[in-house]
Design an enzyme around this catalytic site. Structure first.
Site, short mmCIF file in Angstrom:
data_model
loop_
_atom_site.label_atom_id
_atom_site.label_comp_id
_atom_site.label_asym_id
_atom_site.label_seq_id
_atom_site.Cartn_x
_atom_site.Cartn_y
_atom_site.Cartn_z
N CYS A 27 -70.29 -6.41 43.71
CA CYS A 27 -69.48 -7.62 43.85
C CYS A 27 -69.77 -8.59 42.70
CB CYS A 27 -69.76 -8.30 45.19
SG CYS A 27 -68.81 -9.82 45.43
N ASN A 63 -32.51 -26.18 36.19
CA ASN A 63 -31.23 -26.87 36.11
C ASN A 63 -30.74 -26.92 34.69
OD1 ASN A 63 -31.22 -29.87 34.88
ND2 ASN A 63 -33.27 -29.35 35.62
N CYS A 107 -36.46 -33.20 28.18
CA CYS A 107 -35.55 -32.18 28.68
C CYS A 107 -35.40 -31.02 27.69
CB CYS A 107 -34.18 -32.79 28.96
SG CYS A 107 -34.20 -33.81 30.42
N CYS A 114 -57.18 -12.32 51.94
CA CYS A 114 -57.46 -12.17 53.37
C CYS A 114 -56.53 -13.07 54.19
CB CYS A 114 -58.91 -12.52 53.66
SG CYS A 114 -59.31 -12.43 55.42
#
Lengths: 437, 439
Positions: free
Chosen positions: A378, A73, A134, A388
């Site tokens: 692995c 914004n 901000c 998966c």
């Protein structure tokens, strides 16, 4: 039903769910409706010197058809008069004495702060939140993130407020810094009763490919804005944990902000030490009604865990460590449940191209892909289980070994021994150089 | 149908699977898991890379998506509408195993190809390659010939199709159920294919207007994609009566005439047969608002050749299955009024026709009992034929004649459009390999 009453730095609310200072808290009517829906507290849209907004203000990031995973914004602080705002704060507080109303402030001088603190207290506010966050518009006027990025300013302005305030003061921090701990420490040094974080992240949302105009489009032009929504939650969680695990600030109460959309998000913030959470984007998307499930879900979760909110708070803080403290001998491997596997082959290509080449794939007669883990290769990285599509089909399984735990610190100081690891040896690239073809 | 759509018969023939909106296409595209070595692609006879074209939809690259489809299957826009996706790509989708609805691949394919092919709004997707000096004659301009010619044209061959009909496209133009692929849509697709520079000589019958010998002399290779013939009489009394017809003529008529002119309101129709063409006749007779539409089949429903989902559609449209009935006579004075059937039963797999007779009051009898082969033409060409009078072809669709290839229904005996395109493509590859000195 679990008691969700929350005390954040002395600000008591019937539940930890607050509306963040943003468009949903722009008016007394909105805040009243939010309280009717069940919100425990509301941080009023930031008050300060009058501003004027542009018309086009928000832009969204949609991911694969899911709307508003991120929102940015370029809207500024309140564009309504201080008189109207304070009148409405007074009325809301009168109607909803049990809900927390926190007034957000953004001004530049000691005198202005003093005046707004007094008027907020007169209106019945339960607390103040100093908007040092901000990143757009106001920062170019020396306010918002321009303050939050300089710890000295944070401390000084907090001191100005604390000089006169009789109600709790939260300091809202900007994430647009390299190390959030410094402004947090500065807020604490300035006497802040609590911290709120994160404010929005500086961003440029997108560019229209037909017109080349950036979004949000203000007559073909745009400006950098503040980024929030579900996509920023991991950044917020990290910054929250940095403050709650910093010995200097570990005790300061925190109102957590950043991508909270449901009770699960809120529970994660609370596990990392937040007292309350603030919500904006999810309400801008779906309205105040979402708080019903936030209250219901969190309450059911606490009941199932047989814990109170105070017992839950901070449970995960101590589990955040520096990397070099982690155990290098905790060995896990992927395990594929062949019964559940649907043969989509996604784990294979993800591992093969994107990770560590530890899955074998073979086409089957039915057109599906048969996959198997190559345990020798692995490294237990989790990627296959993350991609998966089938629930619990690929799980990460611990492979016990006889080696004692060994951290990087242990290893480099020769106090520990490494368990054997999957190695990826030299493989030649075959064929002629492609430039010759 | 008539109760649901009282407004007009044309509404009954509107798309039975409407075009996705942008938003719904995006949602559906994003459901795709993007399988590796995907089963849907393996299930597609024309090897369309399904996850690839779907991913391109989700990235907003519609032109790339259309090219992915149409490169693999020049009739991708038709096939999107008419493929039995339940049996092919969508049937293979891994989501079936998760008890989820498979990705609506057909609808996504249609979405991707619609603007390029049917609305023809995009810049040219393909171009005829510079001529390599070689000419190919294709007999017929149906799916097999077009599948073959498209690939050859892209490689620089001059392709000329000879088609006996007024319009090109063969079965795709004249024989597809109109609510799946309308006559107009099929013609628009042909217009789009025009960019490949394939010449189509319509109203030209090979063997009459031009001889096979001429083709073999004037062209480097010939592809026979002649499809099948009409559905002939089944050999019972009364077939000469008015109102007994080949169901393909019925379908062709309703596709090429204003549907209001062909209303079957107040009439009863019997369709003979149990295959997918019989279903097409039933559903369309229902949509023409016939009072009663019977599908008369001599065995049980499980023996019907039609796909299960097609059978369901026929029943949903209001068709009535009259099973285990063998038509034995059609009665009427000048025109059909009654169909007499004998009850059948099956004993040890053998069909027994009993003498128990029954009658259906009907005004129209449509034969969908299997199309004839173009046996005399094929015999005149002099290529080796199987015992079913189809050309003998090798694994590359090449016949016993070194210059003749063949594919589509005339070889398979009747399959899907997508299979015909695939066989045409295979032949193109073999023709190119042969003519470029491969073998």
């Amino acid at each position: 039903m679990a008691d969700l009453t929350t005390n954040t730095a002395g600000i008591v609310s019937p539940n930890p769910f607050w509306l963040a200072s943003a468009p949903p808290t722009n008016t007394g009517d909105q805040v009243a409706r939010a309280f009717d829906a069940g919100w425990g507290g509301a941080v009023w849209k930031t008050l300060g010197q009058p501003i004027v907004n542009v018309w086009s203000r928000y832009a969204s990031m949609d991911i694969n058809g899911v709307k508003m995973m991120g929102l940015n914004n370029i809207e500024l602080i309140t564009d309504r008069s201080l008189d109207v705002n304070f009148k409405e704060i007074y009325e809301v507080k009168k109607h909803y004495p049990n809900n927390a109303v926190i007034v957000s402030l953004m001004v530049g001088s000691r005198e202005e702060f003093h005046e707004l603190v007094k008027r907020s207290e007169d209106a019945g506010a339960d607390g103040l939140e100093l908007n040092f966050g901000c990143p757009h518009g106001m920062s170019e006027r020396g306010l918002g993130a321009a303050v939050g990025q300089v710890p000295e300013y944070v401390q000084q302005m907090t001191e100005w407020v604390k000089e006169v305030s009789n109600i709790p003061v939260l300091v809202k921090l900007t994430p647009n810094v390299t190390d959030i701990r410094y402004p947090a420490r500065a807020a604490q040094a300035g006497g802040a009763d609590g911290i709120a974080l994160i404010n929005t992240i500086n961003s440029l949302m997108s560019v229209n490919l037909d017109t080349f105009a950036p979004n949000p489009n203000v007559d073909g032009l745009s400006s950098h804005g503040g980024y929030c929504g579900p996509a920023v939650k991991p950044i917020a969680l990290n910054m929250l944990s940095q403050i709650t695990s910093d010995p200097q600030t570990a005790q300061i109460p925190i109102s957590g902000i950043g991508g909270v959309s449901n009770w699960q998000d809120a529970a994660e913030f609370i596990l990392l030490g937040a007292h309350s959470v603030q919500v904006c984007t999810a309400v801008m998307h779906y309205g105040f009604r979402i708080v019903e499930d936030m209250i219901d879900g969190l309450s059911n979760y606490l009941d199932e865990k047989a814990m109170t909110l105070d017992q839950l708070r901070g449970q995960s803080v101590e589990r955040i460590k520096n990397w070099q403290e982690l155990d290098l001998n905790y060995v896990i491997n992927a395990s594929i449940d062949q019964e559940k596997c649907i043969g989509c082959g996604i784990c294979y290509i993800a591992c093969e191209d994107g990770a560590h080449q530890a899955i074998f794939a073979n086409p089957m007669d039915n057109g599906r892909t048969h996959v198997e883990i190559n345990e020798a290769a692995c490294v237990g990285c989790n990627l296959c289980s993350l991609v998966c599509p089938v629930e619990d089909c690929i799980t990460m399984v611990e492979i016990p070994n006889e080696f004692d735990a060994c951290s990087w610190d242990d290893y480099t100081t020769r106090n520990g021994k490494l368990a054997p690891r999957a190695e990826h040896e030299w493989r030649p690239i075959v064929g002629p150089p492609k430039s010759d073809i | 149908m008539s109760e649901n759509n009282p407004s007009s018969i044309d509404d009954n023939f509107s798309d039975y699977k409407p075009l996705f909106t942008n938003a719904s296409a995006l949602v559906e595209a994003n459901r795709c898991l993007f399988c590796y070595d995907a089963p849907c692609t393996i299930a597609c006879p024309t090897d369309i890379d399904v996850p690839k074209f779907i991913k391109k939809i989700s990235s907003g690259n519609l032109r790339g998506s259309a090219k992915t489809i149409l490169d693999a299957n020049i009739l991708g826009a038709s096939c999107a509408r008419i493929c039995p996706t339940e049996e092919l790509c969508e049937g293979a989708c891994v989501l079936n195993d998760l008890h989820e609805t498979p990705i609506k691949i057909g609808s996504l394919q249609r979405y991707a190809t619609e603007s390029v092919v049917i609305e023809n709004t995009s810049k040219l997707l393909f171009q005829k390659a510079p001529s390599n000096g070689k000419k190919i004659a294709l007999v017929g301009s149906g799916p097999a010939s077009l599948g073959c010619a498209a690939d050859l044209a892209k490689m620089g061959y001059e392709c000329v199709c000879f088609d006996k009909n007024e319009k090109a496209g063969g079965l795709n133009t004249y024989a597809i159920a109109d609510y799946k692929l309308s006559y107009e849509t099929a013609l628009k697709e042909l217009e789009w294919i025009d960019q490949l520079g394939i010449e189509i000589k319509t109203n030209t019958t090979v063997g009459k207007d031009v001889s096979m010998e001429t083709l073999l002399t004037d062209y480097d290779a010939v592809f026979l994609g002649i499809g099948l013939g009409g559905v002939g009489p089944i050999g019972i009394p009364g077939e000469e009566l008015d109102g007994v017809m080949d169901c393909l003529d019925f379908i062709r008529d309703l596709k090429t005439h204003p549907k209001e002119d062909l209303s079957l309101k107040g009439k009863s129709v019997a369709v003979l047969g149990g295959g997918n063409t019989a279903i097409d006749a039933v559903t369309q007779a229902c949509r023409l608002e016939a009072d009663n539409v019977y599908l008369v089949y001599r065995r049980t429903r499980s023996k019907m050749g039609a796909y299960e989902h097609e059978q369901e559609l026929a029943l949903k449209d209001g068709g009535v299955f009259v099973l285990e009935k063998q038509p034995v006579e059609i009665k009427g004075e000048g025109k059909v009024s009654e169909l007499i059937c004998a009850k059948t039963k099956s004993e040890n797999g053998k069909l027994i026709i009993t003498d128990e007779l029954s009658s259906l009051k009907v005004d129209l009898v449509l034969r969908a009992t299997g199309q004839a082969k173009h046996t005399s033409f094929l015999e005149s060409v002099g290529i080796e034929l199987t015992k079913w009078n189809t050309p003998v072809v090798d694994g590359n669709q090449r016949t016993s004649h070194e210059k003749i290839w063949s594919g589509g229904d005339c070889v398979s005996g009747g399959q899907e459009v997508v299979n015909a395109v695939a066989e045409g493509k295979l032949a193109a590859k073999s023709i190119h390999s042969t003519l470029s000195g491969g073998q």
